[in-house]
Design a protein around this motif. Structure first.
Motif, short mmCIF file in Angstrom:
data_model
loop_
_atom_site.label_atom_id
_atom_site.label_comp_id
_atom_site.label_asym_id
_atom_site.label_seq_id
_atom_site.Cartn_x
_atom_site.Cartn_y
_atom_site.Cartn_z
N TYR A 73 6.47 4.32 -20.57
CA TYR A 73 5.74 5.39 -19.90
C TYR A 73 6.64 6.34 -19.12
N GLY A 74 7.93 6.04 -19.05
CA GLY A 74 8.88 6.93 -18.39
C GLY A 74 8.77 6.96 -16.88
N PHE A 75 8.25 5.90 -16.26
CA PHE A 75 8.11 5.86 -14.81
C PHE A 75 9.46 5.52 -14.17
N GLY A 76 9.77 6.19 -13.07
CA GLY A 76 11.00 5.94 -12.34
C GLY A 76 10.88 4.78 -11.37
N ASP A 77 11.96 4.53 -10.64
CA ASP A 77 11.99 3.40 -9.72
C ASP A 77 10.90 3.48 -8.66
N ALA A 78 10.72 4.65 -8.05
CA ALA A 78 9.71 4.81 -7.01
C ALA A 78 8.31 4.63 -7.57
N ASP A 79 8.11 5.02 -8.83
CA ASP A 79 6.80 4.89 -9.46
C ASP A 79 6.45 3.43 -9.73
N ARG A 80 7.47 2.60 -9.87
CA ARG A 80 7.26 1.18 -10.22
C ARG A 80 7.44 0.26 -9.02
N ALA A 81 7.68 0.82 -7.84
CA ALA A 81 8.03 0.01 -6.66
C ALA A 81 6.94 -0.99 -6.30
N LEU B 53 0.83 -1.20 0.00
CA LEU B 53 0.00 0.00 0.00
C LEU B 53 0.86 1.25 0.00
N ASP B 54 1.95 1.20 0.75
CA ASP B 54 2.88 2.33 0.76
C ASP B 54 3.53 2.50 -0.61
N ALA B 55 3.93 1.39 -1.23
CA ALA B 55 4.57 1.45 -2.55
C ALA B 55 3.61 1.91 -3.62
N LEU B 56 2.33 1.63 -3.43
CA LEU B 56 1.32 2.00 -4.43
C LEU B 56 1.20 3.52 -4.57
N THR B 57 1.55 4.25 -3.52
CA THR B 57 1.44 5.71 -3.56
C THR B 57 2.22 6.31 -4.70
N GLY B 58 3.45 5.83 -4.90
CA GLY B 58 4.28 6.36 -5.98
C GLY B 58 3.67 6.11 -7.34
N PHE B 59 3.13 4.92 -7.55
CA PHE B 59 2.49 4.60 -8.83
C PHE B 59 1.26 5.46 -9.05
N ALA B 60 0.44 5.61 -8.01
CA ALA B 60 -0.78 6.41 -8.14
C ALA B 60 -0.45 7.86 -8.47
N GLU B 61 0.53 8.41 -7.79
CA GLU B 61 0.90 9.80 -8.05
C GLU B 61 1.45 9.98 -9.46
N ALA B 62 2.22 9.00 -9.93
CA ALA B 62 2.75 9.08 -11.29
C ALA B 62 1.63 9.01 -12.33
#
Length: 218
Positions: free
Chosen positions: A155-163, A84-93
């Protein structure tokens, strides 16, 4: 000769492995053809799923008559907190922030999986659920690995976005060891594997329903 837990697990994994053409969304993401709106919906649906599965795993842990099964489900519940914590980065991206996650209207086909897992938490023998859940890890992990690669390349997502996807794509040998202990105990007790196979088959179909629902126009 009595099968070992590992032999049984691998056999069930082969039986439940989805065909390559059954998932319509992951190949679209892999090719960079899925719109970002679909990725945003994926993030929102997963937010609902994770919070539901967290409660289901805790309930299964509490219902488990043996510490090995209880430990397995407790570990899964702890993993949902990390996910759930890791999902935050993906959602924001994906442009999903704040109230958007809470206000999102979930789609029935996407929420069938957590609804069924909640049913299993209430009704199924926890040892049967262990085999059903762990047998589906391979397919889910492969999907997450494919999506993570596509998010970086297309899609150009970074490491935190894909965590979030990297978390589930990574091997979990300790978790599998916990599961094998439970499965071996069930084998030694002479328990039938029929319920676990039924549960695993339905979980796999509901997971495919999740992806394919997102692949359809909203």
């Amino acid at each position: 000769m009595k099968r070992t837990a590992l032999e049984l697990l691998r056999n069930v994994e082969r039986q439940l492995e989805p065909k390559s053409d059954e998932n319509r969304l992951v190949p679209a993401i892999a090719a960079g053809k899925a719109p970002r709106s679909v990725l945003a919906a994926l993030a929102c649906e997963q937010h609902r799923i994770i919070t539901s599965d967290w409660r289901s795993f805790l309930f299964l842990a509490a219902r488990s008559p043996h510490p090995s099964a209880g430990g397995f489900f407790t570990t899964l519940a702890q993993g949902e907190v990390l996910a759930l914590d890791a999902l935050t980065g993906f959602a924001e991206a994906c442009g999903v922030t704040g109230r958007a996650l809470e206000d999102y209207a979930p789609r029935a086909g996407c929420q069938a999986y957590p609804a069924y897992l909640a049913w299993l938490a209430l009704n199924a023998d926890p040892s049967d659920v262990v085999l059903a859940v762990v047998a589906n890890f391979s397919a889910w992990g492969n999907y997450c690995r494919t999506v993570s690669t596509a998010l970086r390349e297309h899609y150009g997502f970074g490491d935190a976005d894909r965590a979030f996807f990297d978390f589930f794509a990574a091997p979990a040998p300790d978790l599998e060891r916990q599961a094998l202990q439970v499965i071996q105990s069930a084998i030694d007790a002479g328990r039938s594997t029929a319920p676990a196979l039924e549960y695993g088959r339905l979980l796999q179909r509901y997971e495919l329903m999740f992806w394919n629902t997102l692949a359809e126009p909203s």
